[in-house]
Design an enzyme around this catalytic site. Sequence first.
Site, short mmCIF file in Angstrom:
data_model
loop_
_atom_site.label_atom_id
_atom_site.label_comp_id
_atom_site.label_asym_id
_atom_site.label_seq_id
_atom_site.Cartn_x
_atom_site.Cartn_y
_atom_site.Cartn_z
CG ASP A 135 -12.12 18.41 -3.96
OD1 ASP A 135 -12.96 17.28 -4.47
OD2 ASP A 135 -14.17 19.59 -4.52
CG ASP B 128 1.55 27.47 -9.18
OD1 ASP B 128 1.60 27.30 -8.23
OD2 ASP B 128 1.17 28.84 -9.95
CE LYS C 255 -0.35 30.65 -7.00
NZ LYS C 255 0.66 30.41 -7.70
CE1 TYR D 140 -14.52 23.85 -2.70
CE2 TYR D 140 -15.24 21.33 -1.71
CZ TYR D 140 -14.15 21.92 -2.48
OH TYR D 140 -13.79 21.55 -4.00
#
Length: 336
Positions: free
Chosen positions: A228, A204, A171, A124
């Site tokens: 988000d 995930d 991740k 972002y």
Amino acid sequence: MARVITLIPGDGIGPEVTEAVVRIFHVAGLEIDWERYDAGVMAFKRFNQSLPAELLDSIRRNRIALKGPVTTPIAEGITSVNVGLRKALDLYANLRPVRNLPGVPSRFNGVDLVIVRENTEDLYSGLEHEVVPGVVESLKIITERASTRIAKFAFEYATANDRKRVTAVHKANIMKLGDGLFLESTRKVSRDHTAIAYDERIVDAACMQLVMFPERFDVLVLPNLYGDIVSDLCAGLVGGLGVVPGANIGTEAAMFEAVHGSAPDIANKNLANPTALLLSGLMMLDHLGERAAATRIREALDRVLTAGVVRTRDLGGTATTTEFTDAVCRELETSA
């Protein structure tokens, strides 16, 4: 003496839900002088800029703001007002408590978790460029400074609010440097807060577990993009974005906002549900130390939702924005 608070009505349904909250606060006896400023599409039409300098000056002066939803066009037009405000005011922590509300149908019961999202960097940062025609490169920025301070925020929030566990979501198995830095920064902070349990989840896997066993989570701390996505996923656990609050907090200012969109399809039709912005306003009152007033309003809202007689269309009812607001105000007057 009345407290001065910056008010950003927003676009679409923003002005309608904002006025509902202003009215409820007035009925609750809160003395507030609202400094109103446009942002987004409305500001762009008037001033040819979506984030006027006068608005930023007002928030810096008052150190507190309540914001309705603002339209951000997809892939074109004005840049995101939300991102602009967070960057300009260094509102580094995005805080979203997610819990079931009485009388609001949802797929799960007993959900009570908190999303703490880093708010200033990651993808972002908006650092994109076209390498060659047809190839775009977007830069993911992760710093030790930002990762450490959001981790501290998460653990300090957990401590202050009697939470038991902080889960870092990442991740790092793929993005070993960027997410690895975020993870290592969080681990270092966790060592200074041994009274709070700490664990880690790959993003995930965390998403799968959230939609199967949300009760296993307490406080989650995440980089910007994952935060988000996961915060909206968690809103879906309790009935959607129309019933969850949001806050953006920095060291010098704080902004509280509805996390749903501006819903231009129902704007000016008196159909919008003001619950999300009202709950955000109650977070604001807690932040300001007005806990007694926040509790009164929260209890009045809970009674309206529990009774289930007055519900807006998104909750399966037929009530207008005005009718729902009237119901909350009646409960406040009855309990006065």
